[in-house]
Design an enzyme around this catalytic site. Structure first.
Site, short mmCIF file in Angstrom:
data_model
loop_
_atom_site.label_atom_id
_atom_site.label_comp_id
_atom_site.label_asym_id
_atom_site.label_seq_id
_atom_site.Cartn_x
_atom_site.Cartn_y
_atom_site.Cartn_z
N ALA A 1 16.45 -19.45 0.43
CA ALA A 1 16.37 -20.73 -0.27
C ALA A 1 17.62 -21.02 -1.08
O ALA A 1 18.00 -22.18 -1.24
CB ALA A 1 15.14 -20.75 -1.17
N THR A 2 18.28 -19.98 -1.61
CA THR A 2 19.49 -20.21 -2.40
C THR A 2 20.55 -20.90 -1.55
O THR A 2 21.18 -21.88 -1.98
CB THR A 2 20.03 -18.89 -2.96
N ASN B 1 8.64 -21.61 -10.29
CA ASN B 1 8.56 -20.18 -10.00
C ASN B 1 8.18 -19.34 -11.21
O ASN B 1 7.66 -18.23 -11.06
CB ASN B 1 9.88 -19.68 -9.42
N HIS C 1 10.10 -14.95 2.51
CA HIS C 1 9.52 -13.79 1.83
C HIS C 1 8.56 -14.16 0.71
O HIS C 1 7.91 -13.29 0.14
CB HIS C 1 10.62 -12.84 1.33
N SER D 1 11.46 -20.57 1.87
CA SER D 1 11.88 -19.18 2.05
C SER D 1 10.73 -18.38 2.65
O SER D 1 9.57 -18.59 2.30
CB SER D 1 12.30 -18.58 0.71
N THR E 1 25.60 -15.77 13.41
CA THR E 1 24.58 -15.44 14.39
C THR E 1 23.20 -15.41 13.76
O THR E 1 22.99 -14.71 12.77
CB THR E 1 24.88 -14.07 15.04
N GLN F 1 7.89 -21.98 -3.77
CA GLN F 1 6.65 -21.41 -4.28
C GLN F 1 5.41 -22.17 -3.80
O GLN F 1 4.29 -21.76 -4.09
CB GLN F 1 6.68 -21.40 -5.81
N CYS G 1 15.26 -13.25 -10.51
CA CYS G 1 16.68 -13.57 -10.34
C CYS G 1 17.44 -13.48 -11.67
O CYS G 1 18.65 -13.35 -11.67
CB CYS G 1 16.83 -14.98 -9.77
#
Length: 359
Positions: free
Chosen positions: A79-80, A141, A188, A186, A224, A169, A306
């Site tokens: 996401a960043t 978040n 994860h 994202s 890739t 989120q 973070c």
């Protein structure tokens, strides 16, 4: 019913779902063939390369099915990167809510943009977005507050602007509203693998790439792609779509149980406009650093992973009007699909006992 996945590891109760989520067994199973035998480069023209490329496109379609119509999914490393691509790539002046993730706020600072306040619940405080790009997180978040993203998008469009939604989120946990022009997600955070995210971009919006090279991902991201990560992301989305209602019921039960167990604590953020898998609490007189040391068998947080280790109070809690002392007396508990009521009970007993010893 989904296969069982342990929410604990080595005797530690895991209550940090906003930081990351346990990988779903279905996701691991979907990824495994691409980690073993499906190693071909998806950008190669030979048969195994085309098979890998087909797997990537299946995953792209699975993700797109959970997002608004009329846009495209661009795979990123997370996401960043997606937020950086949106903000830096659109070429518009940018404004963001004060409670946005650091990935947004740092981009806003880099671009010379503006930050606007929120109310005491963490909701947009009578914001009227201007003609540039406005960034609003659907579910915060740190405090779980839900923003009126559809309304903010309408206001942005009325003034000739665009809306960027950080839905990290929220995606896979609740329906994504119509209206945003770009959406960052994202894997994860929804029981998928780390290292893969995406930016959804509404048709007709052009972006400038951050990196130059082969232009493999729609000319916007060189490098890739990993068929295994893409497949894992797609599988996580597919499971989330199938289990969304069931997960929501379970999380609401966990929330009610946790609220009762932490009755001596004050909830930070809205209790009505909120994703209930996030419980941010404060208790005067509690030293959170010491509390975490005393409760090493429980994985929870003092804020965003973070920003951990910075020593600074949470910018989100500060934006709510909390003092530094209050912010430093706050903890974040995150729970979800694989958390049990028994784990909430055990964690609450340990945290409350440690907190009481400080008072």
């Amino acid at each position: 019913m989904a296969k069982h996945c342990k929410s604990s590891q080595d005797g530690v109760i895991y209550l940090d779902y906003q930081s990351t989520t346990p990988m779903a067994p279905e996701v691991f199973a979907a990824m495994e063939p691409w980690l073993k035998d499906g190693f071909a480069n998806p950008h190669s023209a030979h048969v195994p390369g085309r098979a890998a490329a087909a797997a990537v496109e299946v995953a792209r379609d699975q993700i797109a099915a959970m997002l608004p119509k009329g846009g495209r999914v661009i795979f990123t490393s997370g996401a960043t990167e997606a937020l950086n691509l949106a903000i830096k790539g659109c070429g518009l002046p940018v404004t963001a809510l004060a409670t946005e993730h650091a990935a947004v706020l740092d981009c806003v600072a880099y671009a010379g943009g503006a930050v606007v306040p929120v109310d005491a619940d963490g909701r947009a405080a009578h914001v009227v977005p201007g003609p540039g790009l406005f960034a609003a997180m659907l579910v915060n978040n740190e405090i779980g507050t839900i923003q009126p993203v559809a309304e903010l998008a309408d206001q942005s469009h009325a003034h000739g602007g665009l809306l960027l939604c950080d839905a990290v989120q929220a995606f896979g946990r609740m329906p994504i509203p119509e209206g945003p022009d770009m959406i960052a997600i994202s894997a994860h955070k929804i029981h998928g693998p780390k290292g893969i995210g995406a930016l959804w971009v509404r048709d007709g919006i052009s972006l400038t790439p951050l990196m130059h090279g082969g232009g493999q991902e729609q000319g916007l991201r060189s490098g890739t792609l990993s068929p295994a990560l893409c497949t894992g992301f797609g599988a996580a989305v597919q499971v989330a779509a199938q289990r969304m209602e069931q997960d929501a019921v379970h999380i609401a039960q966990l929330w009610d149980h946790a609220i009762a167990a932490f009755s001596e604590w004050t909830v930070n953020g809205s209790t009505t406009h909120r994703y209930k898998g996030n419980l941010n609490l404060r208790r005067d007189g509690v030293d959170v650093g010491r509390l975490m040391s005393e409760c090493r068998d429980i994985a929870f947080s003092a804020g965003s992973a973070c920003a951990s280790g910075s020593g600074r109070p949470s910018h989100v809690l500060s934006a709510l009007g909390l003092s530094q002392t209050q912010a430093k007396s706050s903890i974040r508990l995150g729970f979800g699909r694989y958390t049990t009521l028994a784990e909430i009970d055990i964690a609450a007993e340990a945290i409350n006992r440690a907190a009481e010893a400080m008072l």
